[in-house]
Each structure stands twice: as C-alpha cells, then as structure tokens.
Write a protein that holds these residues in place. Structure first.
Motif, PDB file in Angstrom:
ATOM      1  N   LYS A 307       0.854  -1.192   0.000  1.00 52.25           N
ATOM      2  CA  LYS A 307       0.000   0.000   0.000  1.00 52.25           C
ATOM      3  C   LYS A 307       0.892   1.246   0.000  1.00 52.25           C
ATOM      4  O   LYS A 307       2.035   1.201   0.396  1.00 52.25           O
ATOM      5  CB  LYS A 307      -0.883   0.004   1.257  1.00 52.25           C
ATOM      6  CG  LYS A 307      -1.931  -1.099   1.239  1.00 52.25           C
ATOM      7  CD  LYS A 307      -2.687  -1.134   2.564  1.00 52.25           C
ATOM      8  CE  LYS A 307      -3.278  -2.514   2.780  1.00 52.25           C
ATOM      9  NZ  LYS A 307      -3.640  -2.779   4.175  1.00 52.25           N
ATOM     10  N   SER A 308       0.340   2.360  -0.398  1.00 54.56           N
ATOM     11  CA  SER A 308       1.045   3.653  -0.443  1.00 54.56           C
ATOM     12  C   SER A 308       2.436   3.534  -1.063  1.00 54.56           C
ATOM     13  O   SER A 308       3.433   3.884  -0.441  1.00 54.56           O
ATOM     14  CB  SER A 308       1.137   4.266   0.960  1.00 54.56           C
ATOM     15  OG  SER A 308       1.916   3.462   1.830  1.00 54.56           O
ATOM     16  N   PRO A 309       2.527   3.015  -2.325  1.00 57.71           N
ATOM     17  CA  PRO A 309       3.833   2.862  -2.951  1.00 57.71           C
ATOM     18  C   PRO A 309       4.586   4.193  -3.052  1.00 57.71           C
ATOM     19  O   PRO A 309       3.967   5.241  -3.250  1.00 57.71           O
ATOM     20  CB  PRO A 309       3.512   2.303  -4.343  1.00 57.71           C
ATOM     21  CG  PRO A 309       2.073   2.586  -4.569  1.00 57.71           C
ATOM     22  CD  PRO A 309       1.424   2.596  -3.224  1.00 57.71           C
ATOM     23  N   ARG A 310       5.888   4.127  -2.874  1.00 54.73           N
ATOM     24  CA  ARG A 310       6.785   5.293  -2.959  1.00 54.73           C
ATOM     25  C   ARG A 310       6.568   6.302  -1.839  1.00 54.73           C
ATOM     26  O   ARG A 310       7.065   7.424  -1.922  1.00 54.73           O
ATOM     27  CB  ARG A 310       6.648   6.001  -4.323  1.00 54.73           C
ATOM     28  CG  ARG A 310       6.933   5.078  -5.529  1.00 54.73           C
ATOM     29  CD  ARG A 310       6.468   5.672  -6.838  1.00 54.73           C
ATOM     30  NE  ARG A 310       7.108   6.926  -7.146  1.00 54.73           N
ATOM     31  CZ  ARG A 310       8.260   7.057  -7.808  1.00 54.73           C
ATOM     32  NH1 ARG A 310       8.891   5.989  -8.221  1.00 54.73           N
ATOM     33  NH2 ARG A 310       8.770   8.240  -8.035  1.00 54.73           N
ATOM     34  N   LYS A 311       5.830   5.916  -0.797  1.00 53.15           N
ATOM     35  CA  LYS A 311       5.572   6.865   0.295  1.00 53.15           C
ATOM     36  C   LYS A 311       5.999   6.280   1.635  1.00 53.15           C
ATOM     37  O   LYS A 311       5.960   5.082   1.854  1.00 53.15           O
ATOM     38  CB  LYS A 311       4.085   7.206   0.357  1.00 53.15           C
ATOM     39  CG  LYS A 311       3.651   8.139  -0.752  1.00 53.15           C
ATOM     40  CD  LYS A 311       2.341   8.831  -0.442  1.00 53.15           C
ATOM     41  CE  LYS A 311       2.079   9.935  -1.452  1.00 53.15           C
ATOM     42  NZ  LYS A 311       2.323   9.515  -2.870  1.00 53.15           N
ATOM     43  N   VAL A 312       6.380   7.193   2.553  1.00 54.90           N
ATOM     44  CA  VAL A 312       6.676   6.806   3.929  1.00 54.90           C
ATOM     45  C   VAL A 312       5.576   7.380   4.812  1.00 54.90           C
ATOM     46  O   VAL A 312       5.336   8.597   4.810  1.00 54.90           O
ATOM     47  CB  VAL A 312       8.048   7.362   4.389  1.00 54.90           C
ATOM     48  CG1 VAL A 312       8.332   6.960   5.838  1.00 54.90           C
ATOM     49  CG2 VAL A 312       9.153   6.874   3.458  1.00 54.90           C
ATOM     50  N   ILE A 313       4.871   6.489   5.534  1.00 57.44           N
ATOM     51  CA  ILE A 313       3.773   6.909   6.409  1.00 57.44           C
ATOM     52  C   ILE A 313       4.226   6.775   7.856  1.00 57.44           C
ATOM     53  O   ILE A 313       4.684   5.697   8.258  1.00 57.44           O
ATOM     54  CB  ILE A 313       2.516   6.017   6.216  1.00 57.44           C
ATOM     55  CG1 ILE A 313       2.196   5.825   4.729  1.00 57.44           C
ATOM     56  CG2 ILE A 313       1.345   6.560   7.024  1.00 57.44           C
ATOM     57  CD1 ILE A 313       1.523   6.972   4.067  1.00 57.44           C
ATOM     58  N   LEU A 314       4.109   7.846   8.613  1.00 54.32           N
ATOM     59  CA  LEU A 314       4.472   7.813  10.030  1.00 54.32           C
ATOM     60  C   LEU A 314       3.209   7.691  10.871  1.00 54.32           C
ATOM     61  O   LEU A 314       2.320   8.550  10.809  1.00 54.32           O
ATOM     62  CB  LEU A 314       5.222   9.099  10.410  1.00 54.32           C
ATOM     63  CG  LEU A 314       5.756   9.161  11.846  1.00 54.32           C
ATOM     64  CD1 LEU A 314       7.047   8.349  11.976  1.00 54.32           C
ATOM     65  CD2 LEU A 314       5.987  10.606  12.285  1.00 54.32           C
TER      66      LEU A 314
END
Lengths: 336, 336
Positions: A307-314
């Motif tokens: 999920k959320s490719p190419r993204k960093v979720i905090l």
C-alpha cells in the motif's frame, strides 16, 4: 624555527609537503602500502569485485562532543561501504587546509583518523594535501574515499526488498546533528549530547551471516532517517510504515530538537543504520544488533508495504498518521 | 523558479541534492555503475590487485587557457594511476562548492569531467557534493580518487632503476603553471600559453608493452620536474644527471618564466611524465612517445648514475653544473 601553523608551502609538493607527510602523517598512519609513497597504492583485493565510495567532510566546527572531523571522515566512508555489504579495506585521505590552521590541531585530527581506522580495521593507503590561502577555505576539509571487498557473493540491492519486510534501526536518532549544532552555537545544554560517529562494519558483518535475511541497508546521515526512508520508498517503489513510538531517541536530544525547532527525523546521524530484513528473521537480527557495541538501542521501527507505494507513512504517538517526505531545504548546513 | 546558483540546500542530502544529481550530474556522467546511486559502487576489477589514488584540486582560477578544474581533476588522477603502470578504470568525484557558485559554470565543469573521462576511457562511478556558506570556500574544490588495474603483472617501482638508465621527458615543461599564473594575474602575454592538462594513459600503455624496458615513471606536477627528479634520486639512492639544453620548453613559457622570475624546472605540469628506461631501449621508447598525441616533443634529458647518489646534477647550457634541489617554499600556490 618550525612553523606552528599550516603554510602555503605545505601544499607546494616540495620540501615542506614532504616534511609534513614524513613528520605528521606517515608516523601516525603507518602501514606497508602508505609507506611506499608512490602516486598510487598497489593493493591486494583477492576478489574480482570491489565496492568504491567517496565523501567530503566539511563539518563546522571540526571538533565537537564525541568526535572530530577526522573520526567522522573515517567512519562515514567505512559506513558507506559497510551498508552496501562490504568489508572496508582501504581508505584514501585528501586534505584541503586553510593557511594558518594550527599544526597541533591537525595532529589531533590525524591521530583521530589513525584511531578510527584502527577500530574499523581499515588502512589509509594513499593521500593528498592541498593548502589554500587564508579565507579561501574554512579551516579544514577532508575527502575520504574507500575500497571494500564484498562479504557475501550477492550484493545488497534495493531490488531485494519485499512487502512485509521489517525495518530495523540500529539506535537512537539525532545525536550527531544536535551535538554539532549545540557546539557550533555555543549553547549550554550540550553536556549530555555527544555525536554518535562510529564504525558500523562489525555490526553489518555480524548481521549478514545468514544469507538473504538482510535485504538492504543504508546509513541515515544528512537528511536524517526521514530522507533515507523516503529514498528507499522511492527507489523500491514500495511503501514504508513507521511507528513514531518505536523510534529510539534520547530525551536530551528530543528536548534540544524541540528548543531549536528541529524535527529529529531530519537530523543527521553518523553511527546508525537502517536495515530492511526478512520478517521471520527480524527478531534474531535485532538481537545480534543489540549485542554489538554500537547497536544497544536497536529497534524494529516499521515495515514495508504494497500500500502507499513510494511513500513513507508515520504512525504518530497520538494515533494519527502523516506522510514523511525527503528533506526539502537545509536545516543544518555543514553537519558532516 | 529554479535557482541559478548553488544554495546550501544543494548540500543537504535532501531534495535539492537529489535534483542536482539527477538534473546536472548523472545525465552528463551516465554509466551503469553511477546510475545505481547507492552509497558505494560495485565494480568488476577482474584481478586480484588494484591501484588506488586520490588528489584534491583547488586551482585558482577554476577556468584557465587550455582547461578547467574539471578536466584537471580527471587527468591528474588518471595520470597518477597511469605512471604507476595502471590502466585507469574508475573515478570517484567529490565536490565542495561555495554557496552562490553559478550553476551554469558547474555545468561546464561537469561536462569537462565527462569529456575528459571519455577521452581517458574511465568512468565516474560514485560521488558526493557538499556546500559551504559564502566565504567558507573559494568557488569550487574537487577531489577525485581513482582505481586502476595493472597493465603488467610486475608493478613499476623505484627499485627497478639501474645506473646507466636513460631519463625521458614526454614534452615541454611549465605550460600548466604559467598558463594558470597568467590567467590569475590577468597578464597579457597569455595568448600563446595554454595548460598541458592531458591524460597520459594511452602513452604509458603503449610504452609498457616491452617487459622491463620502462623501469619507473612519475608525472612532474606540483614542484615541477626539479622536485620529481629529486624525489627519484632520493628514493632510489642514485644520482641523476640532466642536460639543461635537452629539456623541451616553449619559447613563450621560457619568456614568461623569466619575466615572472620563476624557474621553469619548478613549475607544475599536468600532462607530462618522466620515464626512467633501459638505455638500450631508450631510442625505441622515445619514438613511441613521439607518436602519441601528447608526446610529440618527448626528449631524452639525462641519465642515472652511481656518482653523486641522492642528487640531481644539472649540466647547464654554458657548460657548468649545479645541484637541483626539491622546491623549498611555494612559488605558485593553488596551481592544481
């Protein structure tokens, strides 16, 4: 009388350069390769592939709590090789010195280089010294390049990363950046905060003994863990979820960051690594990290996701979530 | 709007650094190793021994007749590898940039690096960029490190040199130093004088085809041929006799040296080598040198002798002789 400071003549390539090399550099860094003093060092590598890297160090000030530019220049280059799965072997050392730089300070820095190289098990085998006039450089800049051989046959590449992999961080964040910042600004809260500059090649060698378990590693220096995680997400085309609560940070560093208005996720580290590992081996690898000299506070901080490719979720402490991006401007210039 | 000058953010390790790398550096220097953009480049060497060298380049001004700091930084490191008997393969590139340095000038320099690397047949495989505030560095400094494989199994060492060996010089002296000096001082006689910055690896490879004929080589950069010859005499414990009349020098360079009060024997060259060769092969090797692009003016300038050990004796034009020593002070700072 011998000069107590660096003169332009020390960069001439002539007598003064030779004297500086013979009196100050070679005695501290001595090894069979360096002592040849040829234009290039001839080195056994016993392999058909090498790792090669370079970094310039311009940290201001050159001396800070927990280290100096010399120790930083060795460890930084050692770590760039180590996180790529290398056994660091040889370093080159290139100085750019400002005329008037005190020779006794240079001696301390060269001794630091020798000590750090000794700790990391690498040899300084070749070097260069240039001197520029007063005001044309700020005290001392060092560029170290390094050569490593591979620990395992297959190199670590970002293409190894799989959804579900665990993200490990080898210790607390922000120590180096905050230590340098406080020293530079002459702030008083510095007593407890020291740079984390350290060689990570013992740790990387120990966690790589199990083939395939470690997918990829990187050391989060300039730009902090936020930038490194963003790079991994972008280059792997996968998403990364990080738990804020799980990220180790020293209370003094967290406090200083808050006072200075800095986000510790973006602050440079100089003795930390992020390892992406197989989820079923994560606990085991974490144990090994924690048993290493520079990994006592290692933690699992998140996971890789489709999920959320190419993204960093905090995932924040209070239960929310936000996207973490790469460092945009420059919050702490000349931190390394 | 995109900035037209280097900002501190370009050295942050974050977005601006990535943009600089992606927009300006990688497109010009592209190869399979560099494009990986990992912390270290993984390189095939196909041998068990490598040559490794480093040099910092701080030339002032960065643009001069016949070249610029980029071309110099490639050729200088290529030549350090070539004169040790290496086939230069890989370079690393480390920039220290002053905030405010124009991006269009950086583009020209990077293109020069790409062109020089192409000419020399080497690849820039890894790099680093740091930015320091205005006044903390003078425009641009570059450190290049290089890795080579050996052309012949046995490396060239100073211990190969024998009494009676012939000293060859690959061309005229002083061109680089005088070209930079005249440019820096804004003097007008510069029209005919250009830097000799050039890669010498084609020449070294061609003259090394006959095993044992070439004993030793070195490139006389900082400190000029006087310093290099002195180093060879000191390290070999042998004497060297040089015929002043035989040393090639362009009339314009000789004239400029005289006006400036400089001794051309001590002026830096950036595309010349001194080869110590077996006397019975000297004529043949000289022919090969002269057939190379950068060796047209090659000459036999002297011989090795058991007499006057550790000394360089210059037979002067008028029939006298004097001892030539290493450069003592610094006559031309920041020449390379």
């Amino acid at each position: 009388m011998k000069s107590k400071v660096i003169l332009l003549a020390h960069g001439s390539g002539g007598k003064a350069t030779h004297q500086l090399i013979d009196d100050l550099l070679v005695p501290r860094l001595r090894n069979n390769f360096l002592s040849e003093l040829t234009d290039s060092a001839l080195l056994p590598v016993d392999t058909d592939k090498i790792l090669f890297t370079t970094d310039a160090y311009v940290v201001d000030p050159p001396f800070f709590p927990g280290g100096d530019i010399g120790r930083l220049a060795v460890n930084g280059t050692v770590n760039d090789l180590a996180v790529c799965g290398g056994k660091p072997r040889y370093l080159s050392l290139s100085f750019i010195l400002e005329e008037g730089f005190p020779l006794d300070k240079l001696e301390i820095i060269v001794q630091s280089i020798a000590d750090a190289a000794g700790e990391a098990g690498v040899m300084v085998v070749t070097g260069d010294t240039k001197v520029v006039g007063r005001g044309s450089a700020d005290k001392i800049f060092i560029t170290t390049s390094g050569v490593a051989t591979l620990i395992t046959e297959a190199p670590l590449t970002i293409r190894n990363i799989r959804p579900g992999d665990t993200m490990l961080l080898s210790g607390s964040i922000g120590d180096h950046g905050i230590a340098v910042m406080l020293e530079r600004e002459g702030l008083e809260l510095k007593a407890d905060i020291v740079s984390d500059t350290a060689p990570l090649n013992e740790m990387t060698a120990r966690i790589m003994t199990e083939p395939g378990a470690v997918r990829f590693m990187r050391d989060p220096t300039r730009g902090g863990i936020a930038t490194t995680l963003s790079e991994i997400a972008l280059q792997s085309q996968l998403g990364i979820i990080i738990n804020e609560e799980a990220i180790p940070i020293k209370p003094a560093v967290a406090g200083a960051s808050e006072i200075l208005g800095l986000d510790p996720l973006y602050i440079a580290n100089e003795g930390k690594l992020i390892a992406v590992v197989a989820p079923d081996r994560a606990e085991n690898i974490l144990e090994i990290m924690r048993s290493c000299r520079y990994g006592k506070d290692a933690a699992a901080i998140g996971m890789v996701t489709e999920k959320s490719p190419r993204k960093v979720i905090l995932k924040t402490r209070v239960g929310g979530s936000r996207i973490v991006d790469m460092l945009a401007g420059e919050q702490l210039p000349r931190i390394c």
